[in-house]
Design a protein around this motif. Sequence first.
Motif, PDB file in Angstrom:
ATOM      1  N   ASN A 139       0.831  -1.193   0.000  1.00 27.58           N
ATOM      2  CA  ASN A 139       0.000   0.000   0.000  1.00 27.58           C
ATOM      3  C   ASN A 139       0.877   1.259   0.000  1.00 27.58           C
ATOM      4  O   ASN A 139       1.787   1.383   0.821  1.00 27.58           O
ATOM      5  N   HIS A 140       0.578   2.179  -0.897  1.00 24.48           N
ATOM      6  CA  HIS A 140       1.370   3.399  -1.003  1.00 24.48           C
ATOM      7  C   HIS A 140       1.023   4.359   0.126  1.00 24.48           C
ATOM      8  O   HIS A 140      -0.138   4.538   0.479  1.00 24.48           O
ATOM      9  N   VAL A 141       2.056   4.975   0.676  1.00 21.88           N
ATOM     10  CA  VAL A 141       1.893   5.959   1.745  1.00 21.88           C
ATOM     11  C   VAL A 141       1.886   7.361   1.158  1.00 21.88           C
ATOM     12  O   VAL A 141       0.992   8.157   1.394  1.00 21.88           O
ATOM     13  N   LEU A 142       2.915   7.659   0.371  1.00 16.09           N
ATOM     14  CA  LEU A 142       2.976   8.951  -0.314  1.00 16.09           C
ATOM     15  C   LEU A 142       3.808   8.807  -1.578  1.00 16.09           C
ATOM     16  O   LEU A 142       4.621   7.900  -1.702  1.00 16.09           O
ATOM     17  N   THR A 171      -0.714  24.224  -0.166  1.00 17.42           N
ATOM     18  CA  THR A 171      -2.152  24.038  -0.337  1.00 17.42           C
ATOM     19  C   THR A 171      -2.439  22.542  -0.423  1.00 17.42           C
ATOM     20  O   THR A 171      -1.637  21.782  -0.969  1.00 17.42           O
ATOM     21  N   LEU A 172      -3.571  22.153   0.137  1.00 13.11           N
ATOM     22  CA  LEU A 172      -4.019  20.757   0.089  1.00 13.11           C
ATOM     23  C   LEU A 172      -5.331  20.700  -0.672  1.00 13.11           C
ATOM     24  O   LEU A 172      -6.238  21.500  -0.424  1.00 13.11           O
ATOM     25  N   GLY A 178      -5.846  10.589  -3.549  1.00 14.86           N
ATOM     26  CA  GLY A 178      -5.675  11.072  -2.179  1.00 14.86           C
ATOM     27  C   GLY A 178      -5.456  12.570  -2.168  1.00 14.86           C
ATOM     28  O   GLY A 178      -5.664  13.262  -3.168  1.00 14.86           O
ATOM     29  N   TRP A 179      -5.007  13.067  -1.025  1.00 13.53           N
ATOM     30  CA  TRP A 179      -4.702  14.491  -0.921  1.00 13.53           C
ATOM     31  C   TRP A 179      -3.507  14.832  -1.798  1.00 13.53           C
ATOM     32  O   TRP A 179      -2.536  14.079  -1.863  1.00 13.53           O
ATOM     33  N   ARG A 196      -2.389   7.643   7.315  1.00 11.49           N
ATOM     34  CA  ARG A 196      -1.228   7.858   8.182  1.00 11.49           C
ATOM     35  C   ARG A 196      -0.382   9.022   7.668  1.00 11.49           C
ATOM     36  O   ARG A 196       0.162   9.794   8.463  1.00 11.49           O
ATOM     37  N   ALA A 197      -0.281   9.167   6.354  1.00  6.77           N
ATOM     38  CA  ALA A 197       0.471  10.290   5.796  1.00  6.77           C
ATOM     39  C   ALA A 197      -0.266  11.606   6.038  1.00  6.77           C
ATOM     40  O   ALA A 197       0.348  12.624   6.382  1.00  6.77           O
ATOM     41  N   SER A 198      -1.588  11.595   5.871  1.00  9.40           N
ATOM     42  CA  SER A 198      -2.378  12.810   6.103  1.00  9.40           C
ATOM     43  C   SER A 198      -2.305  13.230   7.564  1.00  9.40           C
ATOM     44  O   SER A 198      -2.196  14.423   7.881  1.00  9.40           O
TER      45      SER A 198
END
Length: 514
Positions: A139-142, A171-172, A178-179, A196-198
């Motif tokens: 699973n990708h985190v970022l 800016t998000l 994802g974000w 978890r990254a957010s």
Amino acid sequence: MTKVPLPVTPPRTALAQLWALREDAGFRPGGDGPGAGVVTTPWGDVPLDTESPVVARALERMTYGPVSLDNIAPGFGDIVANHPDTAPAAAGRPDGQAPEPGPKQHSATGRPSDHAALRAVLAALQHTVVRTLATPDGNHVLTVVPMSRRATFAPVPPADDTVHRLSRFVTLRTGPEGWLAESPLSPHRVTLHSPRASLLVSCYTRARTVIEVARLLGQPTAETALVVAHLAAAGILVPGIVRPGTATPVTFAEDHEPLTHWSPRELLVHQRSRPGAHDEPVGRIGEFRTDEGGPTGLARRGPAIALPIPDPELIRASDPSLSEAMAARRSVRLDDGQPLTIQELGQLLHRSAGVRPNNGRPYPSIGSRYPLELYLTVTGGGELRRGVYHYDPYAHTLTPLDTPPELVDRLLVEAGVNAGLSKEPPVLISMTARYHRLSASYRGTAYSALLKEVGAFQQTLYLVATAMGLGPCALAFGDTETAAHAFGLDWLVEPGVGEFVVSAFPESAAHPRR
């Protein structure tokens, strides 16, 4: 005998580092060496000539998506961990071009080192290499994506007590995976795939150390440091400067000059409306679509009022020269300003905004799109009744709108305050923009071009009014909601973008009325 210090091996984490090429990049093998070929990028081709076939296999695999290079060059992950800068060429070149591949590096036996060759090539391709952190189950985190030819990326895990903060320019927004975190100061964008990254990013809304964030999230410090390293290298997190014993124990470079002069919104508009620092499309994208030129908001209150067209011969005979008009141009604020006559309004509008036989107008507009619409609010007391009028530059007419009196009052009072007057201005010219006229044909530059057009039109108004002996004054801003309600407009479709007041001098003033 001098002892050579051994490299410090960072703590291992459960996160995997994956590598890929941008989706619009590719690899084409070919050449003399077993690792030779060409990497195609949005900023031009990068020729490669190495003696390592591992390089060609790695680049080919990276075109399919994120991959652990340990699968192609076993042990490469340990090399990267010990040498996070990837290669000496990581800093890029001062001319803004992509770094050149490093020299061929050889092992003690004289054979090329696969790891060294791969590191050198990846350093040369930092502007097109995508970096991803993933969990052991895939699973990708970022993901960090380079957006510019000047992008370099060298994540170095910080010490546990290193302080960071979310950059105030970040800016998000939501993206397909994802974000998306972006900063106008960074040539990278980051996709935050996982909660978890957010959550980690949210922890840095104020200055914190790595170990503080690791404890807040209940995750290993080494994993937190690796994520922080990627976010900091991408410009999303900024490092603090610790000053113990002072009134401000932690400061950040972005809180000082020259960045203190920029607001996050203004810097973002500037950077995204010009090419070079990002990969978003900028420029013409389609053909011009026209629409009706009449008012789109409130119903008409009465028939259109035809304005007189000025006599060109009389204008030439009475006008000052262009140099004289420019020298005399200034903002004039008259508390005792008088209403304009129909003849003066007709001349001012025809000379500054009226459509010419070739469909052009006196002021420039990108692609001749002319998105501006003009609404005049007059105080009354002259030949026009108090109220709001829409100007048709094709027919050279004013159409009265059914604007409620209280909104007419509000428009004029706000304009007077913004102009520094103690009374209502005789005439307020409000500029709105049918934004789709630009955005349908130009991507990225539409809004900045619109503001430039407002400035060009205001200067045209200034020069014409000065030549006519009138008192002009551009306003710095106007109220978006007041204008939208007064004209019956949806501000997302036709927002207010500029305001200008004009008045006639009293008969006793030294300025003659032409």
